[in-house]
Design a protein around this motif. Structure first.
Motif, PDB file in Angstrom:
ATOM      1  N   ILE A  90       1.009  -1.450  -0.087  1.00  0.00           N
ATOM      2  CA  ILE A  90       0.102   0.058   0.053  1.00  0.00           C
ATOM      3  C   ILE A  90       0.946   1.354   0.009  1.00  0.00           C
ATOM      4  O   ILE A  90       1.819   1.204   0.837  1.00  0.00           O
ATOM      5  N   SER A 118      -7.765   1.821   8.812  1.00  0.00           N
ATOM      6  CA  SER A 118      -8.150   0.861   7.597  1.00  0.00           C
ATOM      7  C   SER A 118      -8.057  -0.408   7.741  1.00  0.00           C
ATOM      8  O   SER A 118      -6.866  -0.859   8.397  1.00  0.00           O
ATOM      9  N   SER A 120      -6.899  -4.096   5.843  1.00  0.00           N
ATOM     10  CA  SER A 120      -6.460  -4.556   4.447  1.00  0.00           C
ATOM     11  C   SER A 120      -6.591  -6.021   4.789  1.00  0.00           C
ATOM     12  O   SER A 120      -5.945  -6.626   5.694  1.00  0.00           O
ATOM     13  N   VAL A 125      -8.400  -2.767   0.619  1.00  0.00           N
ATOM     14  CA  VAL A 125      -8.530  -1.961   1.877  1.00  0.00           C
ATOM     15  C   VAL A 125      -9.850  -1.394   2.056  1.00  0.00           C
ATOM     16  O   VAL A 125     -10.407  -0.633   1.076  1.00  0.00           O
TER      17      VAL A 125
END
Length: 292
Positions: A90, A118, A120, A125
């Motif tokens: 990311i 967030s 993942s 995500v």
């Protein structure tokens, strides 16, 4: 006579140059002096060139996730495989800091201002909730805890996985960074500026459990006690605190150390953000066995 008049300025200039040289030499010594381990422990460099290494999250396949705490969209989360290959999972993040395993994936935070916490999972995500300068994370299975590193208006929040409800447990916090729950059930958090570690309490008083620290940041609890890293630019320490409160200095001469995690082999991994690397720490029993 003119020559005599120039001697004063020349002496002053020489003294200033000598002081400048000594000062630069002192800072260079602090920057490059090798990390020192306490008696019986050993430390070695596992990975280099990991810019602003912050949080570490070992994976079941032997790989390691590392958050690279760069600001203004330059931050990222890097995967280092067991074979040493590197893949950016990311990117375009602002100071990605905390990471914790959760819900079959992992959660990450961003300390670079307003940004979502967030999840993942399976390459996707999902934004869970908004925060402001969120650093520390802790997952208890039913709840995800997050704490903000702000001055006077930081919050300690609890997110319920089943309902998505977000509760603010504390507000008005200053420079709170790390979170960890210990075997006795206490949820601990750091106050970097005051040099304290506090325990979340039902009465809201949050007693101090450790103090006199130098910019404490990340926390971890295990069978050896409470681990605390000090986010100092020079001569930072990694400390271990026994159940009776006795403090042990395990590593010294670190430069901005961040998270410490178990490596799954009886030792530990430590992110040393100030030197852009990941260290491997071996405890005395492991070290002694290896020498036989």
């Amino acid at each position: 006579m003119p020559i005599l008049r120039l001697r004063g300025p020349r002496i002053a200039l020489a003294a200033t140059a000598a002081l400048l040289t000594a000062t630069l030499g002192f800072f260079a010594w602090q920057s490059f002096y090798p990390v020192q381990a306490s008696n019986g422990w050993s430390v070695e460099v596992l990975h280099t060139d990991v810019a602003k290494a912050a949080s570490l999250l070992p994976q079941a396949d032997g790989s390691l996730l590392v958050s690279r705490e760069l600001d203004d969209g330059h931050g990222s989360i890097l995967k280092i495989t067991a074979q040493g290959e590197r893949v950016v999972l990311i990117d375009n993040l602002s100071k990605p800091d905390g990471m914790v395993a959760a819900q079959g994936g992992w959660v990450f935070s961003q300390e670079g201002g307003q940004a979502p916490v967030s999840l993942s999972r399976d390459g996707q995500v999902t934004h869970l909730f908004e925060g402001d300068s969120v650093q520390g994370l802790w997952n208890d299975g039913d709840y995800l805890y997050a704490i903000e590193d702000r001055r006077g208006n930081g919050r300690l929040m609890r997110y319920q996985w089943a309902s998505g409800q977000l509760d603010v447990l504390r507000s008005g916090l200053t420079e709170t960074e790390g979170l960890a729950r210990c075997a006795d059930g206490r949820l601990l958090y750091t106050e970097k500026g005051t040099g304290k570690v506090r325990a979340l309490s039902d009465d809201g008083q949050d007693p101090v459990v450790v103090e006199g620290l130098r910019h404490p940041t990340f926390l971890m609890c295990d069978q050896r006690g409470l681990w605390i890293s000090e986010d100092n630019t020079h001569r930072a320490r990694l400390l271990r605190v026994d159940a009776d409160g006795t403090q042990h200095t395990v590593l010294t001469f670190l430069k901005a150390p961040q998270s410490i995690v178990a490596d799954g082999k009886g030792g530990y991994l430590l992110a040393e953000g100030g030197r852009n690397r990941v260290l491997q720490l071996t405890p005395p029993a492991e070290h002694s066995t290896a020498q036989r």
